[in-house]
Design an enzyme around this catalytic site. Structure first.
Site, PDB file in Angstrom:
ATOM      1  N   ARG A 155     128.681  23.371  59.490  1.00  0.00           N
ATOM      2  CA  ARG A 155     129.758  23.717  58.560  1.00  0.00           C
ATOM      3  C   ARG A 155     129.793  25.236  58.449  1.00  0.00           C
ATOM      4  NH1 ARG A 155     126.707  19.588  56.030  1.00  0.00           N
ATOM      5  NH2 ARG A 155     127.846  17.627  55.757  1.00  0.00           N
ATOM      6  N   LYS A 186     124.956  20.137  52.662  1.00  0.00           N
ATOM      7  CA  LYS A 186     125.475  19.616  51.402  1.00  0.00           C
ATOM      8  C   LYS A 186     124.368  18.894  50.641  1.00  0.00           C
ATOM      9  CE  LYS A 186     130.421  18.941  52.246  1.00  0.00           C
ATOM     10  NZ  LYS A 186     131.518  17.944  52.330  1.00  0.00           N
ATOM     11  N   HIS A 264     135.902  24.018  61.054  1.00  0.00           N
ATOM     12  CA  HIS A 264     135.618  22.583  61.038  1.00  0.00           C
ATOM     13  C   HIS A 264     136.132  21.904  62.304  1.00  0.00           C
ATOM     14  CE1 HIS A 264     133.459  20.466  57.957  1.00  0.00           C
ATOM     15  NE2 HIS A 264     134.145  19.357  58.192  1.00  0.00           N
ATOM     16  N   ARG A 267     133.295  21.906  64.560  1.00  0.00           N
ATOM     17  CA  ARG A 267     132.338  20.870  64.149  1.00  0.00           C
ATOM     18  C   ARG A 267     132.804  19.497  64.637  1.00  0.00           C
ATOM     19  NH1 ARG A 267     128.346  19.548  60.245  1.00  0.00           N
ATOM     20  NH2 ARG A 267     128.837  17.751  58.919  1.00  0.00           N
ATOM     21  N   HIS A 290     125.216  14.017  57.905  1.00  0.00           N
ATOM     22  CA  HIS A 290     125.954  13.076  57.078  1.00  0.00           C
ATOM     23  C   HIS A 290     124.981  12.148  56.364  1.00  0.00           C
ATOM     24  CE1 HIS A 290     129.885  13.424  59.642  1.00  0.00           C
ATOM     25  NE2 HIS A 290     129.784  14.372  58.732  1.00  0.00           N
ATOM     26  N   TYR A 299     134.306   9.418  64.236  1.00  0.00           N
ATOM     27  CA  TYR A 299     134.276  10.019  65.570  1.00  0.00           C
ATOM     28  C   TYR A 299     134.297   8.961  66.670  1.00  0.00           C
ATOM     29  CZ  TYR A 299     133.375  14.294  63.077  1.00  0.00           C
ATOM     30  OH  TYR A 299     133.496  15.361  62.219  1.00  0.00           O
TER      31      TYR A 299
END
Length: 346
Positions: A155, A186, A264, A267, A290, A299
């Site tokens: 990110r 995150k 992004h 990414r 994630h 994806y």
């Protein structure tokens, strides 16, 4: 002549609109949309012979279904319901209704759009773009940024949080000897991402000239933590996310790509290309950081899109699949013109 119920409902709507305009200070356009949505609510209630305080959840569901049948997009329905829900919440706070009929009503789920990813050739072209007339210091930095974003799937906040070396205060850092990046993602979750050979090479080139920034020493006195950043601007300070967005946009234009690139997108490209090559969804989840694999599963749709394009381009029968309307019509006409089997014996 307006009934007392219509007068009361109108007064409630007017007071609520004044509330959101004066007390909540919503934008004029938002207030205007609220007025339209509440006018529709009042019209629906009047058609059903109801006062606004008599509306039940079943009525809201029916009106929502009507919006959906009329072709209203899920996002638009969600905005209408949000307005109605807020209105009834205000009525409840004012002691005018006993419950909120919109509270448990939700709009249909909108289709989740596929993330935009670059083709492999475009990603490589972006990474290898070099402007010989530009400042070599800036070119080395920008090239390293592209390689790390695409090579590690970071990110933009994770990228800008990297320091040039590990320390007790570093949010993240790169270890070129171990060929890995230690990243704070995150939820303050830390993960280690491998560095590809191209990313490591670009980082070595950048680190060899990073100290040439004249403002770095002065910046270190003002902001030691910022000056420790892996990627710095010409003032010797840590680069912002906005600056990374800007340089990627400019670099993608120089590379001649069809659309501007944002962090992004790199990414997404990283995830899509790794998945296309390995089909290891769990590994991609770990690399991206994630928490839920459902987030990563989008994806797989990108991967199928890639497979469908490859099929259409390579399979001999691919172009025969979606027959044109004219072809179908000719085929049907031909079938009708052929004599039936029984007719041949007459």
């Amino acid at each position: 002549m307006a009934t007392s119920t219509e007068t009361t409902d109108t007064r409630w709507v007017e007071k609520y609109l004044e509330h959101v305009r004066v007390e909540r200070r919503l934008a004029a356009r938002t207030v205007e949309l609220y007025a339209i949505h509440l006018q529709a609510l009042s019209a629906n209630a009047a058609e059903a012979g109801l006062a606004l305080d008599r509306v039940q959840t079943a009525h809201i569901r029916r009106w929502m279904a009507q919006l959906h049948s009329a072709g209203r997009e899920p996002r638009g329905i969600a905005l209408v319901l949000s307005c109605w829900r807020s209105f009834y919440r205000w009525l409840g706070n004012e002691g005018l209704v006993g419950f909120n009929p919109v509270q448990d009503v939700h709009a249909p789920k909108a289709a989740r759009p596929l993330p935009k990813a670059l083709a492999v050739d475009d990603a490589v072209r972006l990474a290898e773009t070099y402007d010989p007339e530009a400042d070599p210091w800036t070119e080395a930095r920008d090239g390293a940024i592209v390689e790390v974003l695409y090579g590690c799937g970071l990110r933009v906040s994770e990228l800008t949080g990297l320091d040039a070396r590990a320390s007790n205060t570093a949010l993240g850092w790169v270890d070129l000897d171990a060929m890995e990046a230690n990243v704070l993602g995150k939820g303050s979750k830390r993960r280690i991402v491998p560095l590809g050979s191209k990313a490591a090479e670009a980082l070595r080139d950048w680190l060899s000239v990073r100290g040439d920034c004249p403002a770095l020493a002065t910046a270190g006195l003002r902001d030691p933590a910022g000056a420790a950043a892996l990627f710095i601007n010409s003032k010797g300070l840590r680069m912002s996310s906005h600056a990374v967005w800007k340089l990627l946009r400019e670099r993608s234009l120089k590379a001649g790509l069809a659309a501007p690139v944002h962090p992004h997108m790199l990414r997404h490209s990283f995830a899509s290309h790794v998945l296309q090559s390995s089909s290891d969804l769990r590994a991609v989840q770990e690399l991206l950081g994630h928490a839920n694999i459902a987030t990563t599963q989008i994806y797989t749709r990108l991967d199928f899109q890639h497979l469908a394009k490859a099929y259409d381009a390579a399979h001999p029968r691919a172009h025969a699949r979606p027959e044109s309307t004219d072809t179908q019509a000719r085929a049907k006409a031909s079938a009708r013109a052929k004599p039936k089997k029984d007719d041949t014996h007459k």
